[in-house]
Design a protein around this motif. Structure first.
Motif, mmCIF file in Angstrom:
data_model
loop_
_atom_site.group_PDB
_atom_site.id
_atom_site.type_symbol
_atom_site.label_atom_id
_atom_site.label_comp_id
_atom_site.label_asym_id
_atom_site.label_seq_id
_atom_site.Cartn_x
_atom_site.Cartn_y
_atom_site.Cartn_z
ATOM 1 N N LEU A 139 -19.483 1.527 4.142
ATOM 2 C CA LEU A 139 -19.482 2.770 3.376
ATOM 3 C C LEU A 139 -20.080 2.504 2.002
ATOM 4 C CD1 LEU A 139 -15.891 4.112 4.170
ATOM 5 C CD2 LEU A 139 -18.038 4.745 5.293
ATOM 6 N N ARG A 140 -21.009 3.354 1.603
ATOM 7 C CA ARG A 140 -21.533 3.334 0.241
ATOM 8 C C ARG A 140 -20.741 4.385 -0.544
ATOM 9 N NH1 ARG A 140 -24.088 7.201 -3.419
ATOM 10 N NH2 ARG A 140 -25.555 6.090 -4.738
ATOM 11 N N LEU A 141 -20.021 3.945 -1.568
ATOM 12 C CA LEU A 141 -19.125 4.808 -2.325
ATOM 13 C C LEU A 141 -19.875 5.378 -3.524
ATOM 14 C CD1 LEU A 141 -16.052 2.367 -2.330
ATOM 15 C CD2 LEU A 141 -16.602 4.124 -0.626
ATOM 16 N N ASP A 142 -20.093 6.682 -3.502
ATOM 17 C CA ASP A 142 -20.898 7.328 -4.536
ATOM 18 C C ASP A 142 -20.201 7.291 -5.897
ATOM 19 O OD1 ASP A 142 -23.102 9.173 -5.393
ATOM 20 O OD2 ASP A 142 -21.416 10.533 -5.710
ATOM 21 N N ALA A 143 -20.962 6.955 -6.933
ATOM 22 C CA ALA A 143 -20.561 7.076 -8.348
ATOM 23 C C ALA A 143 -19.086 6.761 -8.582
ATOM 24 C CB ALA A 143 -20.896 8.482 -8.859
ATOM 25 N N VAL A 144 -18.703 5.516 -8.342
ATOM 26 C CA VAL A 144 -17.282 5.171 -8.465
ATOM 27 C C VAL A 144 -16.800 5.197 -9.914
ATOM 28 C CG1 VAL A 144 -17.291 3.791 -6.351
ATOM 29 C CG2 VAL A 144 -17.708 2.663 -8.564
ATOM 30 N N HIS A 145 -17.732 5.189 -10.875
ATOM 31 C CA HIS A 145 -17.308 5.310 -12.278
ATOM 32 C C HIS A 145 -16.670 6.669 -12.549
ATOM 33 C CE1 HIS A 145 -21.634 6.298 -11.837
ATOM 34 N NE2 HIS A 145 -21.308 7.363 -12.545
ATOM 35 N N ALA A 146 -16.863 7.630 -11.636
ATOM 36 C CA ALA A 146 -16.241 8.952 -11.779
ATOM 37 C C ALA A 146 -14.974 9.080 -10.937
ATOM 38 C CB ALA A 146 -17.237 10.044 -11.415
ATOM 39 N N ILE A 147 -14.530 7.980 -10.322
ATOM 40 C CA ILE A 147 -13.215 7.954 -9.683
ATOM 41 C C ILE A 147 -12.237 7.493 -10.765
ATOM 42 C CG2 ILE A 147 -11.775 6.851 -7.919
ATOM 43 C CD1 ILE A 147 -14.259 6.619 -6.170
ATOM 44 N N LEU A 148 -11.527 8.438 -11.348
ATOM 45 C CA LEU A 148 -10.755 8.182 -12.562
ATOM 46 C C LEU A 148 -9.295 7.931 -12.193
ATOM 47 C CD1 LEU A 148 -12.519 11.019 -14.522
ATOM 48 C CD2 LEU A 148 -12.954 8.566 -14.733
ATOM 49 N N ASP A 149 -8.836 6.708 -12.471
ATOM 50 C CA ASP A 149 -7.513 6.288 -12.025
ATOM 51 C C ASP A 149 -6.975 5.256 -13.001
ATOM 52 O OD1 ASP A 149 -5.268 5.398 -10.730
ATOM 53 O OD2 ASP A 149 -6.307 4.527 -9.010
ATOM 54 N N THR A 150 -5.910 5.612 -13.717
ATOM 55 C CA THR A 150 -5.305 4.672 -14.666
ATOM 56 C C THR A 150 -4.016 4.070 -14.119
ATOM 57 O OG1 THR A 150 -4.122 6.486 -15.770
ATOM 58 C CG2 THR A 150 -6.282 5.883 -16.652
ATOM 59 N N GLY A 151 -3.759 4.251 -12.828
ATOM 60 C CA GLY A 151 -2.554 3.698 -12.219
ATOM 61 C C GLY A 151 -2.586 2.184 -12.132
ATOM 62 N N ALA A 152 -1.436 1.609 -11.765
ATOM 63 C CA ALA A 152 -1.316 0.144 -11.713
ATOM 64 C C ALA A 152 -2.242 -0.468 -10.674
ATOM 65 C CB ALA A 152 0.142 -0.245 -11.418
ATOM 66 N N LYS A 153 -2.430 0.233 -9.569
ATOM 67 C CA LYS A 153 -3.360 -0.260 -8.545
ATOM 68 C C LYS A 153 -4.457 0.778 -8.379
ATOM 69 C CE LYS A 153 -1.957 -2.437 -4.835
ATOM 70 N NZ LYS A 153 -1.443 -2.756 -3.465
ATOM 71 N N MET A 183 0.839 -1.197 0.000
ATOM 72 C CA MET A 183 0.000 0.000 0.000
ATOM 73 C C MET A 183 0.875 1.247 0.000
ATOM 74 S SD MET A 183 -3.181 -1.080 2.520
ATOM 75 C CE MET A 183 -2.193 -1.783 3.830
ATOM 76 N N GLY A 184 0.346 2.335 -0.507
ATOM 77 C CA GLY A 184 1.109 3.570 -0.650
ATOM 78 C C GLY A 184 1.294 4.299 0.671
ATOM 79 N N ILE A 185 1.582 5.584 0.536
ATOM 80 C CA ILE A 185 1.851 6.424 1.706
ATOM 81 C C ILE A 185 0.609 6.513 2.595
ATOM 82 C CG2 ILE A 185 2.315 8.818 2.400
ATOM 83 C CD1 ILE A 185 4.024 9.019 -0.190
ATOM 84 N N THR A 186 0.808 6.315 3.894
ATOM 85 C CA THR A 186 -0.281 6.522 4.855
ATOM 86 C C THR A 186 0.199 7.514 5.899
ATOM 87 O OG1 THR A 186 0.438 4.605 6.138
ATOM 88 C CG2 THR A 186 -1.304 4.253 4.510
ATOM 89 N N ARG A 187 -0.612 8.510 6.151
ATOM 90 C CA ARG A 187 -0.202 9.582 7.051
ATOM 91 C C ARG A 187 -1.435 10.181 7.712
ATOM 92 N NH1 ARG A 187 4.407 13.279 7.777
ATOM 93 N NH2 ARG A 187 3.786 14.169 9.778
ATOM 94 N N ALA A 188 -1.423 10.268 9.042
ATOM 95 C CA ALA A 188 -2.520 10.928 9.754
ATOM 96 C C ALA A 188 -2.538 12.402 9.383
ATOM 97 C CB ALA A 188 -2.344 10.758 11.255
ATOM 98 N N ILE A 189 -3.717 12.964 9.241
ATOM 99 C CA ILE A 189 -3.876 14.373 8.889
ATOM 100 C C ILE A 189 -4.956 14.985 9.764
ATOM 101 C CG2 ILE A 189 -3.067 14.302 6.484
ATOM 102 C CD1 ILE A 189 -5.906 13.767 5.593
ATOM 103 N N GLY A 190 -4.981 16.324 9.817
ATOM 104 C CA GLY A 190 -5.999 17.013 10.594
ATOM 105 C C GLY A 190 -5.523 17.359 11.990
ATOM 106 N N ALA A 191 -6.487 17.586 12.882
ATOM 107 C CA ALA A 191 -6.197 17.975 14.268
ATOM 108 C C ALA A 191 -6.487 16.796 15.184
ATOM 109 C CB ALA A 191 -7.057 19.166 14.664
ATOM 110 N N HIS A 192 -5.460 16.353 15.917
ATOM 111 C CA HIS A 192 -5.607 15.185 16.786
ATOM 112 C C HIS A 192 -5.291 15.580 18.228
ATOM 113 C CE1 HIS A 192 -6.262 12.140 13.625
ATOM 114 N NE2 HIS A 192 -5.561 12.996 12.897
#
Length: 603
Positions: free
Chosen positions: A259-273, A1-10
């Motif tokens: 989670l119900r993922l809205d309109a995944v046909h509009a998640i445009l990704d031509t990467g290997a994964k 898996m790629g980069i994972t990093r906590a974000i926001g205010a904790h």
């Protein structure tokens, strides 16, 4: 898996709040702690353009913004709370909550009976607390999962939720993060799972400040809603991480079950994964850590089993997807509507095909789209397909927002319910359908940008050109449009509506009694000679469903030995005209117009 990093205010007790924001092009980033006198803390740059700093005095309730290069101040893209709306400061949220759902285990997917609802219009209060007040009614109906339309912070107080601009922040007017946690906790204590609709294909226009921080969007693609999110271009690892962290937060910190993922046909990704595969891998890892079941359910108009096929077989491994073909097949038969995308449907044989093979368009040419679409889903388990006769899209994207109640007779509502609840698939109801709610569900917004409001009005009118609908589209900006869309919940003092609800309740009880035996493999479906009667039999479950879609009585001669009628929608107790029960013993069954008879194998 790629980069994972906590974000926001904790926030951490006795330490303070750690702020992390991604701003790769910035030369300087500061967090402004707002109070009687603002406090400015310089953040330190780390790898890949993340900026981090600790504010020891920042406690839950503290308001803050980020300042970029001594320029404007902006809310946190990963804000957990926007108490004053999309344009104002973000708020630090206490991660600690006194959960009481320790004994809750998510249900097997095949046991989900989903109830889709919009927080603002479902209850009188229009809040998370308003839903809690009605959980006993949903429990009594037999619902096992509620699906919340998107609750990520949007502009104003009225919106479907797909204009959200703070994916991590539960809408302030609904009750904010604490209100959501109370709702989830209450659902679990009632034995009800919670599905949350999330939008990872675009962000809304008003209050969207993400581009000031980094390249969240790409010019490579466009979506129907504007610029596409950057899932495969330069810096995309960090945009992907933003949404991975979002999904994990809802599941881990808010105890959401799916989670119900809205309109995944509009998640445009031509990467290997593909983004969706990597998202599923993150969720699988969390499930292992937490020893819990979590589901990702896609909405897609591609009819592509790659979404739900196992990762080891080249799929993305998602648990399920919405199946529009089933809705369209039912809708066109009972309403005779064939405008717009309904032009590809309307044949009775479509009902047989979709019961047996899931997708109707499974490598077939679509006249409406002018191209071949779909893959074969025959071998995919039935539980992987969520089906309905109504949902927010199919009702709300009509020009006047009419529910099926306004389009077909009272009698026809009952066989339609049987098609959904007695199918082998995962059934979903749309709020109010169980008692025949008559108020429409219309499209509404509460933007403050006048040009944006006009663009929304114009866009809605463009959408309706392919349909022969009469009338004038309601103004999406009007508060009246929103109020007209609120449920009445008036079944208790309306005999017909109560009878319909009781009919739904009986169908749900029947489904629960056989759910472990439902499958496409053990289902037979046929039409009579003139294609007015559909019969589908769950052979392993011993259940036979016979539906007359026509407006005339129809007589058929099924083999009745060893079977008994357990439900007849024409029975007067369901508000029907009276059944032809006297004919059962002769070997023939005469079905009333627009009715369903359910038979069960004798024990």
């Amino acid at each position: 898996m790629g980069i994972t990093r906590a974000i926001g205010a904790h926030y951490a007790q006795e330490e303070g709040t750690t702020f992390t924001v991604w701003a790769p092009a910035a030369e300087q980033v500061e967090v402004i702690i707002h109070g009687k006198s603002d406090q400015t803390i310089a953040l330190q740059r780390e790898a890949y353009g993340y900026w981090v700093g600790l504010a020891e005095d920042a406690k839950p309730g503290t308001r803050y913004t980020f300042k970029l290069d001594n320029d404007n101040k902006f809310p946190d893209p990963a804000s957990l709370s926007q108490p004053d709306g999309v344009h104002k400061a973000s708020e630090v949220v206490d991660p600690n909550y006194s959960w009481t759902d320790q004994n809750w285990k998510n249900l097997p997917l095949e046991e989900y009976i989903v109830y889709e609802l919009h927080v603002g219009t479902f209850s009188e209060e229009g809040t998370f607390a308003g839903i809690i007040n009605k959980l006993p009614e949903l429990k009594e109906l037999g619902i096992t999962a509620i699906e919340l339309m998107p609750i990520a912070q949007f502009p104003g107080k009225r919106n479907w939720g797909y204009d959200g601009v703070y994916p991590f922040a539960a809408q302030n007017s609904y009750g904010g993060p604490d209100g959501l946690r109370k709702l989830v906790d209450a659902c679990h204590n009632a034995g009800i799972a919670v599905v949350l609709d999330v939008v990872y294909n675009h962000l809304g226009p008003e209050g969207n400040y993400t581009s000031n921080f980094g390249p969240y969007f790409t010019d490579k693609y466009n979506t129907p809603w504007g610029a596409a999110l950057n899932f495969d271009d330069a810096h995309s690892d960090h945009v992907r991480n933003f949404f991975f962290q979002n999904a994990l937060m809802w599941l881990r910190d808010f105890h959401i079950d799916a989670l119900r993922l809205d309109a995944v046909h509009a998640i445009l990704d031509t990467g290997a994964k593909h983004f969706l595969q990597e998202l599923q891998e993150h969720v699988d890892h969390l499930a292992t850590q937490q020893n819990k079941l979590y589901y990702l359910i896609a909405e897609s108009d591609l009819n592509d089993v790659r979404l739900i096929d196992p990762i080891k077989e080249g799929g993305y491994g998602l648990a399920a997807q919405w199946m529009d073909d089933y809705h369209h097949a039912i809708h066109t038969i009972v309403t005779s509507e064939t405008d717009g995308y309904y032009a590809d449907f309307g044949k009775p044989e479509h009902l047989v095909k979709t019961l047996k093979h899931s997708f109707i368009y499974n490598g077939m040419y679509s006249e409406y789209r002018k191209r071949t679409i779909g893959t074969d889903a025959t071998i995919n388990p039935a539980k992987q397909f969520v089906v309905c006769s109504q949902n927010h899209d199919q009702v709300g994207n009509r020009m006047l927002g009419e529910r099926l109640t306004q389009l077909v007779s009272f009698e026809m509502l009952k066989p339609v319910a049987a098609m959904v609840l007695l199918s082998p698939y995962t059934p979903m109801l749309f709020m109010g359908e169980e008692y025949g709610e008559e108020n429409p569900f219309q499209f509404f917004v509460s933007h403050t940008d006048k040009d944006l409001v006009e663009a929304v009005r114009k866009g809605r009118k463009e959408e309706f050109k392919a349909f022969a609908w009469q009338g004038e589209a309601p103004d999406p900006q009007s508060e009246e449009t929103f109020n007209n869309s609120k449920l009445q919940h008036n079944y208790s003092n309306n005999k017909k509506k109560n009878q319909l609800r009781e009919f739904y309740k009986s169908l749900i009880q029947l489904r629960k009694s056989i759910v472990q035996k439902l499958s496409k493999e053990n289902l037979e479906a046929i039409l009579n000679d003139d294609e007015t009667v559909l019969r589908f039999t769950h052979t392993s479950a011993g259940l036979d469903c016979i539906i007359n879609f026509s407006k005339e009585p129809q007589t058929i001669a099924p083999e009745l030995k060893g079977w008994e009628v357990v439900l007849d929608s024409a029975d007067e107790k369901w508000g029907g005209p009276g059944s032809y029960s006297s004919n059962y013993s002769s070997g023939d069954i005469t079905l009333q117009p627009e009715s369903v008879i359910v038979l069960q194998a004798k024990a």
